[in-house]
Write an enzyme that holds these catalytic residues in place. Structure first.
Site, PDB file in Angstrom:
ATOM      1  N   LYS A 177       0.808  -1.228   0.000  1.00 36.23           N
ATOM      2  CA  LYS A 177       0.000   0.000   0.000  1.00 36.23           C
ATOM      3  C   LYS A 177       0.836   1.269   0.000  1.00 36.23           C
ATOM      4  CE  LYS A 177      -4.431  -1.633   1.604  1.00 36.23           C
ATOM      5  NZ  LYS A 177      -5.503  -1.535   2.552  1.00 36.23           N
ATOM      6  N   LYS A 179      -4.862 -10.934  -5.576  1.00 34.33           N
ATOM      7  CA  LYS A 179      -6.077 -11.338  -4.850  1.00 34.33           C
ATOM      8  C   LYS A 179      -7.251 -10.448  -5.277  1.00 34.33           C
ATOM      9  CE  LYS A 179      -5.696  -8.448  -0.779  1.00 34.33           C
ATOM     10  NZ  LYS A 179      -5.827  -8.213   0.623  1.00 34.33           N
ATOM     11  N   LYS A 182     -11.231  -4.989  -3.070  1.00 35.08           N
ATOM     12  CA  LYS A 182     -12.318  -3.998  -3.120  1.00 35.08           C
ATOM     13  C   LYS A 182     -11.920  -2.803  -3.968  1.00 35.08           C
ATOM     14  CE  LYS A 182     -13.513  -4.825   1.709  1.00 35.08           C
ATOM     15  NZ  LYS A 182     -12.879  -4.464   2.966  1.00 35.08           N
TER      16      LYS A 182
HETATM   17  P1  TYM Z   1     -10.661  -6.638   4.692  1.00 35.48           P
HETATM   18  O1  TYM Z   1     -11.744  -5.656   4.965  1.00 35.48           O
HETATM   19  O2  TYM Z   1      -9.666  -6.326   3.625  1.00 35.48           O
HETATM   20  O3  TYM Z   1     -11.283  -8.033   4.316  1.00 35.48           O
HETATM   21  C1  TYM Z   1     -12.269  -8.636   5.145  1.00 35.48           C
HETATM   22  C2  TYM Z   1     -12.066 -10.133   5.194  1.00 35.48           C
HETATM   23  O4  TYM Z   1     -12.077 -10.695   3.874  1.00 35.48           O
HETATM   24  C3  TYM Z   1     -10.905 -11.476   3.660  1.00 35.48           C
HETATM   25  N1  TYM Z   1     -10.491 -11.339   2.246  1.00 35.48           N
HETATM   26  C4  TYM Z   1     -10.358 -12.363   1.400  1.00 35.48           C
HETATM   27  N2  TYM Z   1     -10.521 -13.685   1.557  1.00 35.48           N
HETATM   28  C5  TYM Z   1     -10.309 -14.471   0.471  1.00 35.48           C
HETATM   29  N3  TYM Z   1      -9.960 -13.985  -0.758  1.00 35.48           N
HETATM   30  C6  TYM Z   1      -9.781 -12.665  -0.954  1.00 35.48           C
HETATM   31  N4  TYM Z   1      -9.468 -12.189  -2.144  1.00 35.48           N
HETATM   32  C7  TYM Z   1      -9.981 -11.784   0.155  1.00 35.48           C
HETATM   33  N5  TYM Z   1      -9.908 -10.428   0.314  1.00 35.48           N
HETATM   34  C8  TYM Z   1     -10.216 -10.177   1.598  1.00 35.48           C
HETATM   35  C9  TYM Z   1      -9.864 -10.903   4.596  1.00 35.48           C
HETATM   36  O5  TYM Z   1      -8.862 -11.848   4.894  1.00 35.48           O
HETATM   37  C10 TYM Z   1     -10.703 -10.543   5.797  1.00 35.48           C
HETATM   38  O6  TYM Z   1     -10.895 -11.672   6.617  1.00 35.48           O
HETATM   39  N6  TYM Z   1      -7.332  -6.099   8.364  1.00 35.48           N
HETATM   40  C11 TYM Z   1      -8.607  -6.663   8.024  1.00 35.48           C
HETATM   41  C12 TYM Z   1      -9.750  -6.151   8.880  1.00 35.48           C
HETATM   42  C13 TYM Z   1      -9.540  -6.296  10.342  1.00 35.48           C
HETATM   43  C14 TYM Z   1      -9.610  -7.498  11.092  1.00 35.48           C
HETATM   44  C15 TYM Z   1      -9.369  -7.123  12.434  1.00 35.48           C
HETATM   45  C16 TYM Z   1      -9.853  -8.824  10.746  1.00 35.48           C
HETATM   46  C17 TYM Z   1      -9.255  -5.282  11.217  1.00 35.48           C
HETATM   47  N7  TYM Z   1      -9.171  -5.792  12.474  1.00 35.48           N
HETATM   48  C18 TYM Z   1      -9.355  -8.070  13.469  1.00 35.48           C
HETATM   49  C19 TYM Z   1      -9.845  -9.769  11.782  1.00 35.48           C
HETATM   50  C20 TYM Z   1      -9.590  -9.388  13.115  1.00 35.48           C
HETATM   51  C21 TYM Z   1      -8.924  -6.294   6.590  1.00 35.48           C
HETATM   52  O7  TYM Z   1      -8.410  -5.361   6.040  1.00 35.48           O
HETATM   53  O8  TYM Z   1      -9.911  -7.033   6.037  1.00 35.48           O
END
Ligand code: TYM
Length: 327
Positions: free
Chosen positions: A111, A192, A195
């Site tokens: 990023k 991957k 969004k």
């Molecule tokens: P975020 O918002 O990017 O994504 C949310 C969840 O979706 C999963 N994910 C995927 N799984 C499979 N294939 C993909 N292409 C894919 N893209 C996203 C992510 O692994 C996630 O589980 N840092 C985290 C948010 C967060 C969080 C936490 C998660 C903040 N605090 C505490 C767990 C526990 C994030 O950016 O997710």
């Protein structure tokens, strides 16, 4: 009862990767664990956000949680910034983190790449994520494998604090599914599904119309071999589609390959469109019903109250073990 915590950033376009990697697990786990599902708005502001859009996206993610089957009678659903403990513990853990380990985080590297300077919040983002998890004495964190490095950091921080002070934190485990843990982009299977990608056909968003789903799948990158077989290295595009098919249909990869012996990519993709539309239509219908209801706000307010109760207990223990404040 063991505890589960997970979160999704309210940054729009919640997609099939988020669903298959994380949200599907949320629903499954609420039968056996006390679950907390958070909309992590403080994480979202590590990059610039329009305030009106951010508020909208917070409610969108909350409604999607419920639409996929998170049950507010069983699970605590809330917004991160409604619980001050996240920021407070985030700072305390920042003081136990090293700049070296944070600069090794691949998400930060990706990023901040090609930027003259990166926001400090992007750098300390994984520490706030560790705070989210440790604040609730979490045992299990259901996520996609893109979060594995962050979960490892969270474990390291918990162990470091426990070893240097009184035992303060529960050391959590990440939980990753076999099919769905890493869904790749439809136009470039080396990346991957995300969004923020510019090409809307690189992802299937949970609220996409059937015509958009059809277009994205039919356009998805495959190869010229014409044989349906699973090979992530040689055939990453098709293998990603087979993986999605498997995750949505609960058929194994071998079963799918046997079903399409002698058939072409066109037949396979047409069936995948149908399976995807069938899976997402009820989610979209439920989302439309919930999104505009007052009930959604009530659920989030109630969730924040319950989350705060747990968080305050942890913060009292943390402050005590660190010698912060007067008592
Ligand atoms: P975020 O918002 O990017 O994504 C949310 C969840 O979706 C999963 N994910 C995927 N799984 C499979 N294939 C993909 N292409 C894919 N893209 C996203 C992510 O692994 C996630 O589980 N840092 C985290 C948010 C967060 C969080 C936490 C998660 C903040 N605090 C505490 C767990 C526990 C994030 O950016 O997710």
């Amino acid at each position: 009862m063991k505890r589960v915590f997970s979160g999704v950033q309210p940054t729009g376009n919640i997609h099939l990767g988020n669903y298959l990697g994380a949200l599907r697990q949320f629903v499954e786990l609420q039968e056996e664990y006390q679950c907390l599902y958070c909309i992590v708005d403080l994480h979202a502001i590590t990059v610039p956000q329009d305030p009106k859009e951010l508020r909208k996206h917070i409610l969108d993610v909350a409604a999607l949680y419920l639409a996929v089957g998170v049950d507010p009678k069983k699970s605590i659903v809330f917004v991160q910034s409604d619980v001050p403990g996240h920021s407070e513990l985030g700072w305390i853990l920042t003081c136990s983190s090293y700049t070296g380990e944070l600069s090794r985080m691949t998400q930060f590297k990706a990023k901040s790449q090609n930027k003259a300077s990166a926001p400090a919040g992007l750098f300390t983002y994984p520490v706030l994520m560790a705070a989210d998890i440790l604040l609730y004495d979490t045992d299990v964190v259901p996520v996609g494998t893109d979060q594995k490095q962050h979960i490892e950091l969270c474990r390291d921080l918990a162990i470091r604090v426990n070893n240097t002070r009184k035992k303060t934190f529960v050391v959590p485990e990440g939980r990753y599914l076999k099919a769905g843990a890493r869904i790749m982009s439809l136009d470039d299977p080396s990346k991957k599904m995300s969004k923020s990608a510019e090409n809307i056909h690189s992802r299937i968003s949970l609220l996409d119309e059937p015509s958009k789903i059809k277009k994205s799948i039919m356009k998805a990158t495959t190869d010229s071999e014409g044989i349906i077989r699973f090979d992530k290295d040689e055939k990453p595009g098709l293998s990603n589609l087979i993986n999605i098919y498997s995750a949505l249909s609960d058929k194994t990869i071998d079963e799918i390959i046997a079903m399409y012996e002698g058939k072409g990519y066109g037949d396979f993709k047409k069936d995948l469109v149908e399976i995807t539309v069938d899976a997402l239509t009820p989610i979209k219908e439920k989302f439309d019903e919930i999104r505009s209801s007052q009930e959604l706000i009530d659920i989030l307010e109630d969730g924040a109250e319950k989350a705060n109760e747990i968080a305050e207990k942890t913060m009292a223990r943390v402050k005590d073990n660190f010698g912060l404040g007067l008592k």
